[in-house]
Every structure is written in C-alpha cells, then in structure tokens.
Design a protein around this motif. Structure first.
Motif, mmCIF file in Angstrom:
data_model
loop_
_atom_site.group_PDB
_atom_site.id
_atom_site.type_symbol
_atom_site.label_atom_id
_atom_site.label_comp_id
_atom_site.label_asym_id
_atom_site.label_seq_id
_atom_site.Cartn_x
_atom_site.Cartn_y
_atom_site.Cartn_z
ATOM 1 N N UNK A 1 -14.635 5.406 4.265
ATOM 2 C CA UNK A 1 -14.806 4.893 5.616
ATOM 3 C C UNK A 1 -13.490 5.042 6.360
ATOM 4 N N UNK A 2 -13.553 5.552 7.582
ATOM 5 C CA UNK A 2 -12.342 5.766 8.348
ATOM 6 C C UNK A 2 -11.703 7.111 8.114
ATOM 7 N N UNK B 1 -2.010 3.143 7.907
ATOM 8 C CA UNK B 1 -2.807 2.825 9.093
ATOM 9 C C UNK B 1 -4.222 3.368 8.936
ATOM 10 N N UNK B 2 -4.337 4.613 8.476
ATOM 11 C CA UNK B 2 -5.643 5.253 8.361
ATOM 12 C C UNK B 2 -6.519 4.562 7.327
ATOM 13 N N UNK B 3 -5.948 4.265 6.161
ATOM 14 C CA UNK B 3 -6.747 3.737 5.054
ATOM 15 C C UNK B 3 -6.825 2.220 5.067
ATOM 16 N N UNK B 4 -5.698 1.553 5.356
ATOM 17 C CA UNK B 4 -5.646 0.090 5.267
ATOM 18 C C UNK B 4 -5.518 -0.606 6.610
ATOM 19 N N UNK C 1 0.861 -1.179 0.000
ATOM 20 C CA UNK C 1 0.000 0.000 0.000
ATOM 21 C C UNK C 1 0.890 1.218 0.000
ATOM 22 N N UNK C 2 0.546 2.233 -0.776
ATOM 23 C CA UNK C 2 1.369 3.441 -0.816
ATOM 24 C C UNK C 2 0.529 4.622 -1.226
ATOM 25 N N UNK C 3 0.986 5.816 -0.866
ATOM 26 C CA UNK C 3 0.317 7.016 -1.372
ATOM 27 C C UNK C 3 0.492 7.098 -2.877
ATOM 28 N N UNK C 4 1.553 6.472 -3.379
ATOM 29 C CA UNK C 4 1.791 6.462 -4.815
ATOM 30 C C UNK C 4 0.706 5.682 -5.553
ATOM 31 N N UNK C 5 0.036 4.758 -4.832
ATOM 32 C CA UNK C 5 -1.024 3.971 -5.469
ATOM 33 C C UNK C 5 -2.159 4.856 -5.950
ATOM 34 N N UNK C 6 -2.378 5.976 -5.275
ATOM 35 C CA UNK C 6 -3.396 6.921 -5.734
ATOM 36 C C UNK C 6 -3.095 7.357 -7.159
ATOM 37 N N UNK D 1 -11.772 -6.083 11.274
ATOM 38 C CA UNK D 1 -12.760 -5.216 11.901
ATOM 39 C C UNK D 1 -12.255 -4.606 13.192
ATOM 40 N N UNK D 2 -11.308 -5.292 13.861
ATOM 41 C CA UNK D 2 -10.833 -4.758 15.138
ATOM 42 C C UNK D 2 -9.579 -3.916 14.984
ATOM 43 N N UNK D 3 -9.201 -3.615 13.738
ATOM 44 C CA UNK D 3 -8.019 -2.787 13.529
ATOM 45 C C UNK D 3 -8.292 -1.352 13.950
ATOM 46 N N UNK D 4 -7.292 -0.723 14.526
ATOM 47 C CA UNK D 4 -7.436 0.669 14.929
ATOM 48 C C UNK D 4 -7.110 1.583 13.764
ATOM 49 N N UNK D 5 -7.839 2.695 13.648
ATOM 50 C CA UNK D 5 -7.555 3.657 12.585
ATOM 51 C C UNK D 5 -6.586 4.727 13.062
ATOM 52 N N UNK D 6 -6.162 4.653 14.302
ATOM 53 C CA UNK D 6 -5.206 5.646 14.805
ATOM 54 C C UNK D 6 -3.798 5.224 14.454
ATOM 55 N N UNK D 7 -2.966 6.176 14.079
ATOM 56 C CA UNK D 7 -1.582 5.863 13.750
ATOM 57 C C UNK D 7 -0.867 5.359 14.990
#
Length: 255
Positions: A225-226, A103-106, A20-25, A65-71
C-alpha cells in the motif's frame, strides 16, 4: 559466530522499536536466513552493505490516515543530489528523483526523516521508466559506523564464499581492485516475505582504503500500500552499469 547472532538479535529487536530504515529490509532477510541456516555472518555483512537510513522517533505502528506519501519538499526537493546522480548514470536509465523511503513506506514527517549523509550523494532515489518504479540507494559508512553495526565481525569478509550451512549470495562476484579496494556485487531475489514485498535487486559494496564502505542497492521496487508504481522488469542499472557507478569518485566524501 555468537557475536553475529547477537548483532542479528539486536537488529530483530530494533524492528519493533521507533526506528525505520532501508537496512530493516535486510534485517528481516537475516532473520529468515538465521532460521534456515546454521551460519549467519554473511547475512550480517549483507545487512550493512544494504545501506541505512535511520529515522529517530518514528512509531512502528500503523501510519496516520492523513499522512502524506509524498516526500517532504524541504527534505528532498532542493538538495540537487538527484541531478548530480543522474549525471553519473547512463542515458535512458529513467527519471531519477530523490525520495525518502521512511516517508513513502511509514509516512514519516520531515523531522523524523531527517538525513545524516556521509557521502555527497548518499540518499534514496526513485527511478521511473516504462511505467514502473525502481530504487537506487547510495550509502557511505565510516569505519566507526561499520564497527558499531558489525559488532566485531570482519569488514572485508568474502561474501562470495560458501559458509558452513550458508551458501554464498547468487551471482556473487568479488573483485580486488589495483588500489587494494574490494568490490563485491551480487543478486538478491528478496523472497523473504514481509511488508513491503521487495522485488529482485542487485547489491554492491566497495570496501574503502580507510576501512569504510560504499554500498548501493539497485532495486526493481516494492509492492505494498502506498507503492509509487509497479516493479521494474529489471533493476534500474545493469551489473556493468552498477560497477561503473560504484567506481565513481563522486560518490565518496572529499578528502
């Protein structure tokens, strides 16, 4: 042109792999451009200019589902980079915090979201103001990294010139600096579809004397979402402010 198509093909393949990367955008944007336009060399360079954040071992499937969205705090909490970046930004830009888009997106773990910065302030930062959340991404690439990403395409391509079947990016300005470096800033509406849905942004790249590149994304944020909050009405930095940041020596590795 065949080399560029091969590069973009590899980017498309990577989108389904455990990365996963910001470059994927921008890889997604490049795929849209490739379908719509005959030429894609500028899209490849734009992808590199977007800045990368690779996360080895991260599944491309749905996040637990139990993953945290906080860095994770061990990744970003005490690096001090957010404070150093804030010192370079104009007053009133907003509250700046270092984050991990993985962390935020994936919902990546701290191990998966491990950073390998080249520049002293490389990273991803949220910018909160007026109830919205935008992002700044700072990324320095070495000549070797650029060669691997571009696959032989020229590093100093003029993005502000129309190519056959491919118009130049919107509001593109290419500035040759007195020391020989080249600064390019352009606008991107980011209307390529996909998830997350990114808002409009400014993108800047600075070619360095050693053949490397500094790239910054100045984004109004994303909707998904997130999401950490609604889009900003405008990118965190104006074009003039982004130019000032790009010319700050503090963003570059010390010699």
């Amino acid at each position: 042109m065949s080399e560029v198509r091969e590069l973009l093909g590899r980017a498309a393949e990577d989108a389904g792999q455990p990365v996963i990367s910001t470059e994927a955008v921008y890889a997604g944007a490049a795929r849209v451009r490739r379908r719509r336009r005959a030429g894609a060399s500028a899209a490849a360079v734009c992808a590199v200019a977007a800045g990368a954040f690779v996360v080895p071992g991260l599944s491309s499937g749905p996040a637990p589902q139990d993953s945290s969205v906080a860095a994770p705090t061990e990744l970003v909490g005490n690096s001090g980079r957010a404070e150093e970046l804030t010192a370079l930004l104009p007053k009133g830009v907003g509250a700046v915090e270092q984050v991990s888009m993985a962390v935020i997106i994936k919902h990546a773990s701290s191990e998966q979201a491990e950073e390998h910065p080249v520049g002293p302030l490389d990273g991803q930062y949220s910018v909160r103001r007026d109830g919205g959340v935008g992002y700044l991404t700072v990324d320095v690439k070495t000549p070797k990294m650029l060669d691997a990403k571009l696959g032989g395409a020229p590093r100093d391509e003029n993005l502000c010139k129309d190519k056959a079947g491919e118009p130049a990016p919107d509001d593109c300005v290419r500035e040759k600096l007195p020391d020989g470096r080249v600064l390019t800033i352009w606008s991107d509406a980011m209307n390529y579809g996909g998830t997350p849905k990114w808002g409009p942004e400014l993108v800047a790249r600075l070619t360095l004397k050693d053949g490397g590149m500094l790239a910054v994304r100045d984004s109004t944020g994303f909707e998904a979402a997130g999401s950490q909050g609604p889009l900003l009405k405008a990118p965190p930095l104006t074009r003039a402010q982004l130019r000032t940041l790009m010319l700050s020596p503090e963003l570059l590795p010390k010699k």
